[in-house]
Design a protein around this motif. Structure first.
Motif, PDB file in Angstrom:
ATOM      1  N   TRP A  68     -29.940  -3.616  30.899  1.00 11.96           N
ATOM      2  CA  TRP A  68     -30.032  -5.071  30.794  1.00 11.96           C
ATOM      3  C   TRP A  68     -30.976  -5.647  31.848  1.00 11.96           C
ATOM      4  O   TRP A  68     -31.720  -6.590  31.561  1.00 11.96           O
ATOM      5  CB  TRP A  68     -28.651  -5.715  30.905  1.00 11.96           C
ATOM      6  N   MET A  69     -30.975  -5.087  33.048  1.00  7.22           N
ATOM      7  CA  MET A  69     -31.890  -5.576  34.089  1.00  7.22           C
ATOM      8  C   MET A  69     -33.337  -5.280  33.734  1.00  7.22           C
ATOM      9  O   MET A  69     -34.222  -6.107  33.987  1.00  7.22           O
ATOM     10  CB  MET A  69     -31.531  -4.972  35.447  1.00  7.22           C
ATOM     11  N   ARG A  70     -33.605  -4.104  33.170  1.00 12.17           N
ATOM     12  CA  ARG A  70     -34.980  -3.781  32.768  1.00 12.17           C
ATOM     13  C   ARG A  70     -35.473  -4.755  31.701  1.00 12.17           C
ATOM     14  O   ARG A  70     -36.616  -5.208  31.747  1.00 12.17           O
ATOM     15  CB  ARG A  70     -35.073  -2.335  32.267  1.00 12.17           C
ATOM     16  N   TRP A  71     -34.623  -5.077  30.744  1.00 12.22           N
ATOM     17  CA  TRP A  71     -34.996  -6.057  29.731  1.00 12.22           C
ATOM     18  C   TRP A  71     -35.273  -7.413  30.381  1.00 12.22           C
ATOM     19  O   TRP A  71     -36.252  -8.080  30.048  1.00 12.22           O
ATOM     20  CB  TRP A  71     -33.886  -6.202  28.679  1.00 12.22           C
ATOM     21  N   SER A  72     -34.407  -7.802  31.282  1.00  9.80           N
ATOM     22  CA  SER A  72     -34.567  -9.095  31.946  1.00  9.80           C
ATOM     23  C   SER A  72     -35.865  -9.146  32.751  1.00  9.80           C
ATOM     24  O   SER A  72     -36.619 -10.122  32.665  1.00  9.80           O
ATOM     25  CB  SER A  72     -33.357  -9.365  32.845  1.00  9.80           C
ATOM     26  N   VAL A  73     -36.145  -8.103  33.511  1.00  8.25           N
ATOM     27  CA  VAL A  73     -37.382  -8.050  34.301  1.00  8.25           C
ATOM     28  C   VAL A  73     -38.593  -8.126  33.376  1.00  8.25           C
ATOM     29  O   VAL A  73     -39.539  -8.890  33.633  1.00  8.25           O
ATOM     30  CB  VAL A  73     -37.418  -6.774  35.179  1.00  8.25           C
ATOM     31  N   GLY A  74     -38.580  -7.366  32.309  1.00  8.86           N
ATOM     32  CA  GLY A  74     -39.697  -7.387  31.365  1.00  8.86           C
ATOM     33  C   GLY A  74     -39.917  -8.763  30.753  1.00  8.86           C
ATOM     34  O   GLY A  74     -41.058  -9.231  30.626  1.00  8.86           O
ATOM     35  N   LEU A  75     -38.834  -9.422  30.385  1.00 10.75           N
ATOM     36  CA  LEU A  75     -38.941 -10.753  29.792  1.00 10.75           C
ATOM     37  C   LEU A  75     -39.440 -11.787  30.805  1.00 10.75           C
ATOM     38  O   LEU A  75     -40.225 -12.676  30.466  1.00 10.75           O
ATOM     39  CB  LEU A  75     -37.599 -11.177  29.197  1.00 10.75           C
ATOM     40  N   PHE A  76     -38.992 -11.661  32.053  1.00 10.56           N
ATOM     41  CA  PHE A  76     -39.471 -12.587  33.085  1.00 10.56           C
ATOM     42  C   PHE A  76     -40.951 -12.362  33.380  1.00 10.56           C
ATOM     43  O   PHE A  76     -41.700 -13.322  33.580  1.00 10.56           O
ATOM     44  CB  PHE A  76     -38.641 -12.455  34.361  1.00 10.56           C
TER      45      PHE A  76
END
Length: 149
Positions: free
Chosen positions: A74-82
């Motif tokens: 979930w953090m990797r997805w969040s970082v990518g989206l940011f």
């Protein structure tokens, strides 16, 4: 760039004024990215610690490791989206200045990139929220190894 007319100076000053707010947004995105990357690195460090344990300790920590794996996803997805949102905002800002310089109407392009950035930020925040929910449900079922001093 040499200004030939007073309207040129006015157009550039309006573009600068319009670009200030998205620049503050980029600052906020960078701050949240710092928090996310810090949380991600701590989770990865903990997973490495668990991976280095002997079989008995590892078995006790397997539930924690499963949650850490889900959290990092979930953090990797969040970082990518940011990061994607930051790129969209930067493209939006650059498009404002390009439209002034070329006297082109890029209104729709600026609008689309900014809306895309907002959707990306929203989804990134939801991914971050999911990670926080997982972290709050995490039960420490094994002893933490104390670092060497």
């Amino acid at each position: 760039m040499i200004f030939n007319y007073a309207t040129d100076i006015h157009d550039v000053s309006v573009a600068i004024r319009d670009a200030v707010t998205p620049v503050f947004l980029l600052t906020g995105i960078g701050s949240i990215l710092g928090v996310l990357v810090n949380r991600l690195s701590r989770s990865i460090d903990r997973a490495r610690t668990i991976g280095a344990m002997n079989d008995e300790q590892f078995f006790k920590c397997s539930d924690e490791l499963d949650i850490i794996v889900r959290r990092t996803k979930w953090m990797r997805w969040s970082v990518g989206l940011f990061i994607f949102a930051g790129l969209c905002v930067a493209i939006s800002i650059a498009s404002v200045f390009i439209s002034v310089e070329l006297r082109a109407n890029l209104t729709h392009f600026v609008l689309i990139t900014f809306i895309t950035a907002m959707f990306s930020l929203t989804i990134g925040l939801l991914c971050f929220l999911r990670e926080i929910i997982l972290a709050s449900k995490e039960k420490i079922s094994c002893e933490r190894q104390r670092p060497l001093r």
